[in-house]
Design a protein around this motif. Structure first.
Motif, PDB file in Angstrom:
ATOM      1  N   SER A 121     -24.653  -0.933   1.491  1.00 50.09           N
ATOM      2  CA  SER A 121     -25.541  -0.855   0.336  1.00 50.09           C
ATOM      3  C   SER A 121     -24.691  -0.859  -0.928  1.00 50.09           C
ATOM      4  O   SER A 121     -23.463  -0.892  -0.875  1.00 50.09           O
ATOM      5  N   ASP A 122     -25.348  -0.803  -2.065  1.00 50.37           N
ATOM      6  CA  ASP A 122     -24.626  -0.807  -3.338  1.00 50.37           C
ATOM      7  C   ASP A 122     -23.625   0.332  -3.423  1.00 50.37           C
ATOM      8  O   ASP A 122     -22.565   0.191  -4.025  1.00 50.37           O
ATOM      9  N   SER A 123     -23.954   1.465  -2.795  1.00 50.65           N
ATOM     10  CA  SER A 123     -23.064   2.626  -2.861  1.00 50.65           C
ATOM     11  C   SER A 123     -21.755   2.377  -2.110  1.00 50.65           C
ATOM     12  O   SER A 123     -20.762   3.056  -2.344  1.00 50.65           O
ATOM     13  N   GLY A 124     -21.758   1.387  -1.216  1.00 54.18           N
ATOM     14  CA  GLY A 124     -20.544   1.079  -0.461  1.00 54.18           C
ATOM     15  C   GLY A 124     -19.742  -0.082  -1.028  1.00 54.18           C
ATOM     16  O   GLY A 124     -18.794  -0.555  -0.390  1.00 54.18           O
ATOM     17  N   GLN A 125     -20.100  -0.528  -2.236  1.00 55.99           N
ATOM     18  CA  GLN A 125     -19.425  -1.695  -2.818  1.00 55.99           C
ATOM     19  C   GLN A 125     -17.923  -1.477  -2.973  1.00 55.99           C
ATOM     20  O   GLN A 125     -17.122  -2.374  -2.703  1.00 55.99           O
ATOM     21  N   GLU A 126     -17.532  -0.279  -3.380  1.00 56.25           N
ATOM     22  CA  GLU A 126     -16.101  -0.024  -3.587  1.00 56.25           C
ATOM     23  C   GLU A 126     -15.328  -0.091  -2.277  1.00 56.25           C
ATOM     24  O   GLU A 126     -14.204  -0.566  -2.234  1.00 56.25           O
ATOM     25  N   VAL A 127     -15.945   0.371  -1.199  1.00 54.51           N
ATOM     26  CA  VAL A 127     -15.304   0.296   0.106  1.00 54.51           C
ATOM     27  C   VAL A 127     -15.214  -1.155   0.565  1.00 54.51           C
ATOM     28  O   VAL A 127     -14.203  -1.588   1.113  1.00 54.51           O
ATOM     29  N   ARG A 128     -16.279  -1.924   0.321  1.00 57.43           N
ATOM     30  CA  ARG A 128     -16.244  -3.344   0.672  1.00 57.43           C
ATOM     31  C   ARG A 128     -15.124  -4.044  -0.090  1.00 57.43           C
ATOM     32  O   ARG A 128     -14.359  -4.828   0.463  1.00 57.43           O
ATOM     33  N   ASP A 129     -15.008  -3.740  -1.385  1.00 57.87           N
ATOM     34  CA  ASP A 129     -13.933  -4.322  -2.199  1.00 57.87           C
ATOM     35  C   ASP A 129     -12.560  -3.878  -1.707  1.00 57.87           C
ATOM     36  O   ASP A 129     -11.602  -4.658  -1.727  1.00 57.87           O
ATOM     37  N   LEU A 130     -12.474  -2.626  -1.277  1.00 58.11           N
ATOM     38  CA  LEU A 130     -11.216  -2.093  -0.757  1.00 58.11           C
ATOM     39  C   LEU A 130     -10.761  -2.894   0.460  1.00 58.11           C
ATOM     40  O   LEU A 130      -9.586  -3.246   0.586  1.00 58.11           O
ATOM     41  N   LEU A 131     -11.694  -3.200   1.361  1.00 53.58           N
ATOM     42  CA  LEU A 131     -11.336  -3.937   2.570  1.00 53.58           C
ATOM     43  C   LEU A 131     -11.046  -5.405   2.277  1.00 53.58           C
ATOM     44  O   LEU A 131     -10.200  -6.017   2.932  1.00 53.58           O
ATOM     45  N   VAL A 132     -11.728  -5.973   1.296  1.00 51.42           N
ATOM     46  CA  VAL A 132     -11.406  -7.343   0.873  1.00 51.42           C
ATOM     47  C   VAL A 132      -9.962  -7.392   0.375  1.00 51.42           C
ATOM     48  O   VAL A 132      -9.184  -8.283   0.735  1.00 51.42           O
ATOM     49  N   ALA A 133      -9.588  -6.403  -0.429  1.00 49.32           N
ATOM     50  CA  ALA A 133      -8.216  -6.324  -0.949  1.00 49.32           C
ATOM     51  C   ALA A 133      -7.221  -6.070   0.183  1.00 49.32           C
ATOM     52  O   ALA A 133      -6.109  -6.616   0.181  1.00 49.32           O
ATOM     53  N   TRP A 134      -7.600  -5.252   1.153  1.00 53.93           N
ATOM     54  CA  TRP A 134      -6.738  -4.951   2.307  1.00 53.93           C
ATOM     55  C   TRP A 134      -6.439  -6.213   3.098  1.00 53.93           C
ATOM     56  O   TRP A 134      -5.294  -6.483   3.460  1.00 53.93           O
ATOM     57  N   ARG A 135      -7.480  -7.007   3.349  1.00 52.49           N
ATOM     58  CA  ARG A 135      -7.278  -8.259   4.085  1.00 52.49           C
ATOM     59  C   ARG A 135      -6.463  -9.252   3.274  1.00 52.49           C
ATOM     60  O   ARG A 135      -5.591  -9.957   3.801  1.00 52.49           O
ATOM     61  N   ALA A 136      -6.737  -9.323   1.962  1.00 56.93           N
ATOM     62  CA  ALA A 136      -5.991 -10.240   1.101  1.00 56.93           C
ATOM     63  C   ALA A 136      -4.514  -9.870   1.042  1.00 56.93           C
ATOM     64  O   ALA A 136      -3.638 -10.748   1.020  1.00 56.93           O
ATOM     65  N   ASP A 137      -4.235  -8.573   1.043  1.00 57.07           N
ATOM     66  CA  ASP A 137      -2.854  -8.121   1.008  1.00 57.07           C
ATOM     67  C   ASP A 137      -2.117  -8.531   2.285  1.00 57.07           C
ATOM     68  O   ASP A 137      -0.968  -8.968   2.246  1.00 57.07           O
ATOM     69  N   GLY A 138      -2.791  -8.385   3.415  1.00 53.92           N
ATOM     70  CA  GLY A 138      -2.186  -8.793   4.680  1.00 53.92           C
ATOM     71  C   GLY A 138      -1.874 -10.272   4.692  1.00 53.92           C
ATOM     72  O   GLY A 138      -0.786 -10.704   5.100  1.00 53.92           O
ATOM     73  N   CYS A 139      -2.817 -11.076   4.212  1.00 48.52           N
ATOM     74  CA  CYS A 139      -2.622 -12.526   4.167  1.00 48.52           C
ATOM     75  C   CYS A 139      -1.485 -12.886   3.213  1.00 48.52           C
ATOM     76  O   CYS A 139      -0.689 -13.794   3.487  1.00 48.52           O
ATOM     77  N   SER A 140      -1.391 -12.173   2.100  1.00 48.93           N
ATOM     78  CA  SER A 140      -0.323 -12.422   1.130  1.00 48.93           C
ATOM     79  C   SER A 140       1.050 -12.136   1.730  1.00 48.93           C
ATOM     80  O   SER A 140       2.011 -12.877   1.490  1.00 48.93           O
ATOM     81  N   CYS A 141       1.139 -11.079   2.530  1.00 48.10           N
ATOM     82  CA  CYS A 141       2.410 -10.751   3.191  1.00 48.10           C
ATOM     83  C   CYS A 141       2.823 -11.859   4.163  1.00 48.10           C
ATOM     84  O   CYS A 141       4.001 -12.217   4.258  1.00 48.10           O
ATOM     85  N   ILE A 142       1.842 -12.413   4.872  1.00 47.75           N
ATOM     86  CA  ILE A 142       2.126 -13.507   5.807  1.00 47.75           C
ATOM     87  C   ILE A 142       2.571 -14.743   5.032  1.00 47.75           C
ATOM     88  O   ILE A 142       3.521 -15.437   5.414  1.00 47.75           O
ATOM     89  N   ARG A 143       1.876 -15.037   3.939  1.00 43.15           N
ATOM     90  CA  ARG A 143       2.231 -16.202   3.118  1.00 43.15           C
ATOM     91  C   ARG A 143       3.670 -16.098   2.608  1.00 43.15           C
ATOM     92  O   ARG A 143       4.431 -17.078   2.655  1.00 43.15           O
ATOM     93  N   GLU A 144       4.043 -14.922   2.119  1.00 49.56           N
ATOM     94  CA  GLU A 144       5.408 -14.739   1.609  1.00 49.56           C
ATOM     95  C   GLU A 144       6.438 -14.949   2.721  1.00 49.56           C
ATOM     96  O   GLU A 144       7.501 -15.539   2.498  1.00 49.56           O
ATOM     97  N   ARG A 145       6.103 -14.487   3.925  1.00 55.36           N
ATOM     98  CA  ARG A 145       7.019 -14.666   5.050  1.00 55.36           C
ATOM     99  C   ARG A 145       7.140 -16.144   5.428  1.00 55.36           C
ATOM    100  O   ARG A 145       8.242 -16.636   5.728  1.00 55.36           O
ATOM    101  N   PHE A 146       6.021 -16.868   5.389  1.00 56.75           N
ATOM    102  CA  PHE A 146       6.056 -18.291   5.712  1.00 56.75           C
ATOM    103  C   PHE A 146       6.765 -19.095   4.612  1.00 56.75           C
ATOM    104  O   PHE A 146       7.406 -20.110   4.893  1.00 56.75           O
ATOM    105  N   GLN A 147       6.640 -18.644   3.370  1.00 58.52           N
ATOM    106  CA  GLN A 147       7.376 -19.306   2.288  1.00 58.52           C
ATOM    107  C   GLN A 147       8.870 -19.177   2.522  1.00 58.52           C
ATOM    108  O   GLN A 147       9.644 -20.123   2.300  1.00 58.52           O
TER     109      GLN A 147
END
Length: 202
Positions: A121-147
């Protein structure tokens, strides 16, 4: 009352905070952020609501602590995988780690970071954003390693490290969703092996 030099000795907590956090992690992992109500959390943790708030803060703050624990515990395979000497070794270790972590018999299936707040729900938006950032951070770490792998000649010079990282991450998330749906470890590992058969695919 017995005192220290700097004041009264505080009453010790009547529970193991580490164990309580572990139990909270399992509840969020199994039921997601919305499904993990306060009553369900406190029952699993073996503490009162007052004790939960005093030790961990509100539900969102507790979830943030749980996600940190998950990252350093069940999801620590990512950090280890990034240390593999080759890009293929990195991708292989990531997918194998996802398969293992999302299909452990004694743990909820799936991934806390993927399914934890897919629907809130709307009250969980910050948690949803937190997990979006968590996944993006993981992908960024992989990208840097592949670079780095491209720079070192381990991957062909025309390789797009960002696209390749997104491919591996997306496949890993797909494995997690399939695991949560009941697909077994052996079949998921076969899928992971097939995904890397023609490395690099991009």
């Amino acid at each position: 009352m017995e005192t220290k030099k700097n004041g009264p000795i505080g009453r010790p907590r009547g529970f193991d905070t580490d164990e309580a956090l572990e139990r909270a992690m399992l509840v969020f992992w199994e039921h997601g952020y919305e499904g993990a109500g306060t009553a369900r959390l406190t029952k699993a943790m073996g503490i009162s609501t007052t004790s939960m708030y005093a030790a961990f803060g509100n539900k969102e703050e507790l979830f943030r602590k749980v996600l940190k624990r998950y990252t350093e515990g069940p999801s620590a395979y990512l950090a280890r995988a990034l240390e593999e000497p080759t890009a293929l070794g990195v991708a292989t270790a990531i997918l194998a780690g996802v398969v293992r972590t999302t299909t452990r018999p004694a743990h909820p299936h799936g991934c806390l970071g993927v399914q934890g707040a897919l629907s809130t729900s709307d009250s969980g938006q910050e948690v949803r954003d937190l997990l979006v950032a968590w996944r993006a951070d993981g992908c960024s770490c992989i990208r840097e390693r592949f670079q780095r792998a491209v720079d070192d000649g381990d991957l062909p010079p025309q390789t797009d490290p960002g696209l390749l990282a997104r491919y591996v991450a997306t496949f890993a998330y797909g494995i997690a969703v399939q695991a949560a749906s009941g697909i077994g470890r052996d079949e998921l590992q076969e899928l992971a092996d097939a995904a890397l058969r023609n490395w690099p695919l991009i």
